[in-house]
Design a protein around this motif. Structure first.
Motif, PDB file in Angstrom:
ATOM      1  N   GLY A 105       4.460  -2.296  12.634  1.00 27.31           N
ATOM      2  CA  GLY A 105       4.094  -0.904  12.440  1.00 27.31           C
ATOM      3  C   GLY A 105       3.743  -0.603  10.880  1.00 27.31           C
ATOM      4  O   GLY A 105       2.910   0.292  10.537  1.00 27.31           O
ATOM      5  N   GLY A 106       4.254  -1.555   9.973  1.00 24.40           N
ATOM      6  CA  GLY A 106       4.094  -1.310   8.664  1.00 24.40           C
ATOM      7  C   GLY A 106       2.641  -1.673   8.103  1.00 24.40           C
ATOM      8  O   GLY A 106       2.128  -1.061   7.108  1.00 24.40           O
ATOM      9  N   ILE A 107       1.907  -2.485   8.889  1.00 21.29           N
ATOM     10  CA  ILE A 107       0.761  -3.255   8.468  1.00 21.29           C
ATOM     11  C   ILE A 107      -0.225  -2.085   8.287  1.00 21.29           C
ATOM     12  O   ILE A 107      -1.067  -1.905   7.291  1.00 21.29           O
ATOM     13  CB  ILE A 107       0.253  -4.179   9.353  1.00 21.29           C
ATOM     14  N   PRO A 108      -0.259  -1.058   9.276  1.00 18.56           N
ATOM     15  CA  PRO A 108      -1.485   0.040   9.193  1.00 18.56           C
ATOM     16  C   PRO A 108      -1.245   0.827   8.046  1.00 18.56           C
ATOM     17  O   PRO A 108      -2.243   0.983   7.076  1.00 18.56           O
ATOM     18  CB  PRO A 108      -1.430   0.913  10.362  1.00 18.56           C
ATOM     19  N   ILE A 109      -0.140   1.110   7.540  1.00 20.46           N
ATOM     20  CA  ILE A 109       0.195   1.937   6.313  1.00 20.46           C
ATOM     21  C   ILE A 109      -0.509   1.147   4.918  1.00 20.46           C
ATOM     22  O   ILE A 109      -0.925   1.634   4.015  1.00 20.46           O
ATOM     23  CB  ILE A 109       1.518   2.143   6.246  1.00 20.46           C
ATOM     24  N   ILE A 110      -0.165  -0.428   4.750  1.00 22.42           N
ATOM     25  CA  ILE A 110      -0.443  -1.243   4.024  1.00 22.42           C
ATOM     26  C   ILE A 110      -1.941  -1.095   3.845  1.00 22.42           C
ATOM     27  O   ILE A 110      -2.554  -0.950   2.659  1.00 22.42           O
ATOM     28  CB  ILE A 110       0.001  -2.521   3.993  1.00 22.42           C
ATOM     29  N   LEU A 111      -2.438  -1.425   5.023  1.00 21.30           N
ATOM     30  CA  LEU A 111      -4.117  -1.622   5.010  1.00 21.30           C
ATOM     31  C   LEU A 111      -4.721  -0.431   4.707  1.00 21.30           C
ATOM     32  O   LEU A 111      -5.743  -0.496   3.893  1.00 21.30           O
ATOM     33  CB  LEU A 111      -4.500  -2.092   6.430  1.00 21.30           C
ATOM     34  N   PHE A 112      -4.252   0.754   4.978  1.00 17.96           N
ATOM     35  CA  PHE A 112      -5.186   1.985   4.515  1.00 17.96           C
ATOM     36  C   PHE A 112      -4.583   2.382   3.210  1.00 17.96           C
ATOM     37  O   PHE A 112      -4.990   3.544   3.090  1.00 17.96           O
ATOM     38  CB  PHE A 112      -5.162   2.746   6.017  1.00 17.96           C
ATOM     39  N   GLY A 113      -3.680   1.882   2.650  1.00 12.76           N
ATOM     40  CA  GLY A 113      -3.440   2.387   1.340  1.00 12.76           C
ATOM     41  C   GLY A 113      -2.581   3.698   1.493  1.00 12.76           C
ATOM     42  O   GLY A 113      -2.769   4.394   0.309  1.00 12.76           O
ATOM     43  N   THR A 114      -1.724   4.133   2.444  1.00 11.61           N
ATOM     44  CA  THR A 114      -1.290   5.440   2.591  1.00 11.61           C
ATOM     45  C   THR A 114       0.092   5.371   1.951  1.00 11.61           C
ATOM     46  O   THR A 114       1.109   5.832   2.704  1.00 11.61           O
ATOM     47  CB  THR A 114      -1.494   5.959   3.972  1.00 11.61           C
ATOM     48  N   TYR A 115       0.295   4.929   0.926  1.00 19.13           N
ATOM     49  CA  TYR A 115       1.669   4.764   0.402  1.00 19.13           C
ATOM     50  C   TYR A 115       1.554   4.862  -1.213  1.00 19.13           C
ATOM     51  O   TYR A 115       0.231   4.651  -1.932  1.00 19.13           O
ATOM     52  CB  TYR A 115       2.161   3.694   0.679  1.00 19.13           C
ATOM     53  N   ASP A 116       2.579   5.171  -2.027  1.00 19.87           N
ATOM     54  CA  ASP A 116       2.739   5.157  -3.408  1.00 19.87           C
ATOM     55  C   ASP A 116       3.785   4.101  -3.730  1.00 19.87           C
ATOM     56  O   ASP A 116       4.977   4.260  -3.418  1.00 19.87           O
ATOM     57  CB  ASP A 116       2.877   6.469  -3.896  1.00 19.87           C
TER      58      ASP A 116
ATOM     59  N   ILE B 181       7.512  -0.190  -8.113  1.00 28.76           N
ATOM     60  CA  ILE B 181       7.693  -1.607  -7.390  1.00 28.76           C
ATOM     61  C   ILE B 181       6.720  -2.071  -6.288  1.00 28.76           C
ATOM     62  O   ILE B 181       6.617  -2.054  -5.504  1.00 28.76           O
ATOM     63  CB  ILE B 181       9.156  -1.584  -6.641  1.00 28.76           C
ATOM     64  N   SER B 182       5.574  -2.542  -7.231  1.00 32.58           N
ATOM     65  CA  SER B 182       4.369  -2.561  -6.124  1.00 32.58           C
ATOM     66  C   SER B 182       4.482  -3.866  -5.381  1.00 32.58           C
ATOM     67  O   SER B 182       3.770  -3.852  -4.304  1.00 32.58           O
ATOM     68  CB  SER B 182       3.184  -2.979  -7.407  1.00 32.58           C
ATOM     69  N   ILE B 183       5.218  -4.926  -5.588  1.00 33.09           N
ATOM     70  CA  ILE B 183       5.348  -5.882  -4.671  1.00 33.09           C
ATOM     71  C   ILE B 183       6.614  -5.720  -3.603  1.00 33.09           C
ATOM     72  O   ILE B 183       6.178  -5.767  -2.464  1.00 33.09           O
ATOM     73  CB  ILE B 183       5.811  -7.359  -5.265  1.00 33.09           C
ATOM     74  N   ILE B 184       7.494  -5.374  -4.178  1.00 32.54           N
ATOM     75  CA  ILE B 184       8.691  -5.001  -3.310  1.00 32.54           C
ATOM     76  C   ILE B 184       8.521  -3.856  -2.220  1.00 32.54           C
ATOM     77  O   ILE B 184       8.995  -3.805  -1.118  1.00 32.54           O
ATOM     78  CB  ILE B 184      10.145  -4.643  -4.190  1.00 32.54           C
ATOM     79  N   TYR B 185       7.713  -2.819  -2.609  1.00 35.65           N
ATOM     80  CA  TYR B 185       7.565  -1.756  -1.912  1.00 35.65           C
ATOM     81  C   TYR B 185       7.044  -2.023  -0.606  1.00 35.65           C
ATOM     82  O   TYR B 185       7.072  -1.569   0.390  1.00 35.65           O
ATOM     83  CB  TYR B 185       6.706  -0.714  -2.539  1.00 35.65           C
ATOM     84  N   LEU B 186       5.820  -3.037  -0.718  1.00 42.87           N
ATOM     85  CA  LEU B 186       5.119  -3.371   0.612  1.00 42.87           C
ATOM     86  C   LEU B 186       6.147  -4.180   1.634  1.00 42.87           C
ATOM     87  O   LEU B 186       6.380  -3.874   2.819  1.00 42.87           O
ATOM     88  CB  LEU B 186       4.235  -4.450   0.267  1.00 42.87           C
TER      89      LEU B 186
END
Lengths: 78, 331
Positions: B111-122, B135-140
């Motif tokens: 479920g986390g993959i679509p958010i990462i793919l479409f960049g809807t996070y900060d 935390i660019s790496i840990i946040y993913l």
């Protein structure tokens, strides 16, 4: 409708956990802004992750022991 | 004003669609014999399972309508829809096939993959008093783990009539207020949609329940909460508002020490007497779940349990809203 008396104890545990949850990022921030300076982004984040993991584990353990203590202290079945 | 009126009409329509779909799925699964026993009723009535399928369907339809009439951005629509669909698939597989205990926590990470793919996070994670980390790496990693944890923790508290639907509505209201406090005015349509859709389902799921939610929709609600917390950057207040969920699942896992289905444990945690009161079964090896904790001092009726859990959610939501105010303060 009645509210469980144990809900009141649980609310007190929540307040305690909430205060600690606010303090944890402060400790992490203090360590990284005053003591540790790392240029490498990966190493910086790895160290942050390890320290955060330890602090969150302590936070959860303390939640667990507090909950078990309250449960054993106030339950009917002894 | 016109846009506000459209949003209000859409939200009300989403409630009515969920009402109609819940009734339809309730009747369908009753006819097919896909029912479960309501264990906290003296007359152990049979209630249709999985009627909560109305929730993901209504969410996707009205997210799409929101996108079509330009209320939400396409990236938000696609990422939220894919989160809902992927978690729904994971949940349905678990509902219809006998999957191992580790399956849900691992599969829900999808479920986390679509958010990462479409960049809807900060990548900036904010805490009270102006403390924040890039935390660019840990946040993913946090996105992937967070969605799975949230989905499963919500699913684990589905122990009494209407608890998950009522609790999640409180969490969504808190999230909406937190977003408003932290970021000022912003488009709250996906959050409000969560409240109104679940409201439609709650009508049939409230005590005494005429339908059950089911694993898959409960997982979807949890994943939707986590996704919105990430998209709107209110992770801290959302976690605080979910304290009763966390307490329940953590105490279960800390005792059982492995991922296992509750029904496969074969441990009696609570028992029902002939007057309809729920008691602690007093079995030392059983996990101290939220329900067991609440009935440990005095036996309670099911609606008292629902009321106590609701009060706890309101209390943790107050703490969450205070947290949101504190996030705006820098020391």
């Amino acid at each position: 409708m009645r509210i469980s008396k144990m809900a009141i104890f649980l609310a007190l545990i929540f307040i305690f956990q909430w205060v600690i949850m606010i303090v944890i990022p402060y400790i992490l921030f203090g360590v990284f802004s005053r003591i540790v300076f790392i240029d490498n982004v990966f190493m910086d984040q790895l160290l942050k992750a390890i320290i955060a993991f330890v602090l969150v584990s302590v936070w959860l353990l303390e939640w667990m022991y507090m909950g078990i203590y309250v449960y054993r202290k106030f339950r009917i079945c002894k | 004003v016109v846009e506000l009126a459209v949003v209000i009409i859409l939200l009300i329509a989403s409630t009515f669609l969920t009402l109609a779909l819940t009734k339809y799925f309730g009747n369908l699964f009753k006819r097919l014999g896909y029912v479960g026993i309501d264990v906290f009723k003296v007359r152990r009535v049979e209630v249709p399972l999985l009627a909560g399928l109305s929730i993901p369907i209504s969410l996707i339809i009205f997210l799409y309508v929101g996108y079509i009439i330009n209320i939400i951005h396409y990236r938000i629509f696609i990422s939220l829809s894919l989160v809902i669909l992927s978690i729904l698939l994971v949940g349905l597989l678990d509902d219809f096939f006998d999957m191992p205990g580790i399956y849900k926590p691992v599969a829900c990470m999808l479920g986390g993959i679509p958010i990462i793919l479409f960049g809807t996070y900060d990548i900036h994670l904010s805490f009270p008093f102006g403390v924040g980390f890039r935390i660019s790496i840990i946040y993913l990693l946090l996105i992937i783990v967070g969605i799975s944890v949230s989905a499963n923790t919500v699913n684990m508290l589905d122990v009494a009539n209407g608890v998950v639907s009522l609790a999640s509505m409180i969490v969504f209201i808190t999230m909406g207020l937190s977003v408003y406090i932290v970021h000022g005015y912003t488009n709250l349509y996906p959050i409000l949609l969560g409240i109104f859709v679940i409201l439609g389902f709650f009508y049939y799921n409230k005590y005494p329940a005429r339908v059950f939610l089911g694993n898959a929709p409960a997982l979807v609600i949890g994943a939707y909460i986590a996704s919105l917390a990430i998209i709107y950057q209110v992770e801290f207040p959302t976690v605080v508002s979910m304290y009763p969920f966390i307490h329940n699942s953590f105490f279960f896992l800390s005792k059982v020490r492995r991922f296992v289905e509750h029904k496969k444990l074969n441990i009696v945690i609570t028992k029902l007497d002939d007057d309809g009161y729920i008691h602690d079964a007093c079995y030392e090896g059983a996990p101290i779940t939220l329900l067991r904790f609440l009935v440990s001092r005095e036996p309670l009726r099911e609606n008292d349990v629902v009321w106590s859990i609701t009060i706890l959610f309101i209390f943790s939501s107050i703490l969450a809203i205070v947290s949101a105010f504190l996030m705006g303060w820098g020391l």
